[in-house]
Write a protein that holds these residues in place. Structure first.
Motif, PDB file in Angstrom:
ATOM      1  N   THR A   1       0.849  -1.188   0.000  1.00 27.11           N
ATOM      2  CA  THR A   1       0.000   0.000   0.000  1.00 27.11           C
ATOM      3  C   THR A   1       0.881   1.233   0.000  1.00 27.11           C
ATOM      4  N   LEU A   2       0.603   2.144  -0.912  1.00 26.92           N
ATOM      5  CA  LEU A   2       1.273   3.439  -0.946  1.00 26.92           C
ATOM      6  C   LEU A   2       0.293   4.432  -0.349  1.00 26.92           C
TER       7      LEU A   2
ATOM      8  N   GLU B   1      -5.055   6.098   0.023  1.00 19.25           N
ATOM      9  CA  GLU B   1      -4.320   4.839  -0.065  1.00 19.25           C
ATOM     10  C   GLU B   1      -4.500   4.210  -1.438  1.00 19.25           C
ATOM     11  N   PHE B   2      -3.393   3.736  -1.980  1.00 20.99           N
ATOM     12  CA  PHE B   2      -3.379   3.041  -3.264  1.00 20.99           C
ATOM     13  C   PHE B   2      -2.690   1.703  -3.016  1.00 20.99           C
ATOM     14  N   SER B   3      -3.358   0.604  -3.349  1.00 15.53           N
ATOM     15  CA  SER B   3      -2.797  -0.722  -3.067  1.00 15.53           C
ATOM     16  C   SER B   3      -2.625  -1.536  -4.336  1.00 15.53           C
ATOM     17  N   PHE B   4      -1.556  -2.310  -4.341  1.00 15.65           N
ATOM     18  CA  PHE B   4      -1.338  -3.338  -5.354  1.00 15.65           C
ATOM     19  C   PHE B   4      -1.489  -4.655  -4.619  1.00 15.65           C
ATOM     20  N   VAL B   5      -2.529  -5.413  -4.968  1.00 15.55           N
ATOM     21  CA  VAL B   5      -2.839  -6.644  -4.233  1.00 15.55           C
ATOM     22  C   VAL B   5      -1.854  -7.747  -4.567  1.00 15.55           C
ATOM     23  N   SER B   6      -1.453  -7.853  -5.798  1.00 16.74           N
ATOM     24  CA  SER B   6      -0.502  -8.888  -6.196  1.00 16.74           C
ATOM     25  C   SER B   6       0.588  -8.223  -7.030  1.00 16.74           C
TER      26      SER B   6
END
Length: 174
Positions: free
Chosen positions: A19-20, A53-58
């Motif tokens: 998460t950024l 919040e910006f998330s990359f799950v994989s």
């Protein structure tokens, strides 16, 4: 100015979630997170309070790179306030460890670490080699969370990290 942080704060492995988090000093009409190497690769949030919040799950290799968070106070065209850049490191545990060598008289430990103990004010070059394409090298010093230097390999798969005029503060394991 806003600030940007990574959670977890260290690098992530392929497939992990990261998460950024953009911390804002005031309410924002729009927030965007952009990867600097790919400006068209931006994500947006609207009507944000104090954190976006910006998330990359994989995570994949394409997620690795330098990011900046920016925000606008008004929906009208205006200046975007930017954060300092943050580096997202994505590691691949399937890659073999690089070969490491030291180009200078000094102490060298076996394995993938180099212990630096040379005369002060000399230049030292640490070389890393790996034949896998599409990887970057990050030179880390034990006890420091951020990489000392980052470099893409040359055509032979080698990166050379030069430490100029080393001092006692530069001694340690890299």
């Amino acid at each position: 100015p806003p600030s940007l942080s990574l959670h977890p704060s260290q690098g992530v492995s392929l497939g992990d979630t990261v998460t950024l988090r953009c911390h804002l000093p005031q309410l924002a009409a729009r927030v965007r997170l952009c990867q600097e190497e790919r400006f068209i690769s931006c994500m947006y949030k609207h009507q944000v309070q104090n954190t976006a919040e910006f998330s990359f799950v994989s995570t994949s290799k394409e997620h690795a790179g330098t990011y900046r968070c920016q925000y606008q106070v008004s929906e009208e065209w205006g200046a975007w306030q930017k954060t300092d850049p943050v580096e997202l490191v994505v590691t691949d545990s399937d890659l073999p460890p690089p070969a490491v060598s030291l180009r200078q008289e000094g102490c060298v430990e076996m394995g993938t670490n180099v212990t630096l103990c040379v005369e002060t004010r000399t230049n030292v070059t640490i070389q890393c080699r790996n034949k896998d394409k599409g990887t970057s090298f990050l030179l880390h010093k034990d006890g420091c969370s951020a990489p000392v230097q980052r470099q893409d390999p040359d055509g032979a798969g080698t990166a050379s990290f030069t430490l100029l005029a080393v001092t006692l503060a530069d001694s340690g394991t890299y």
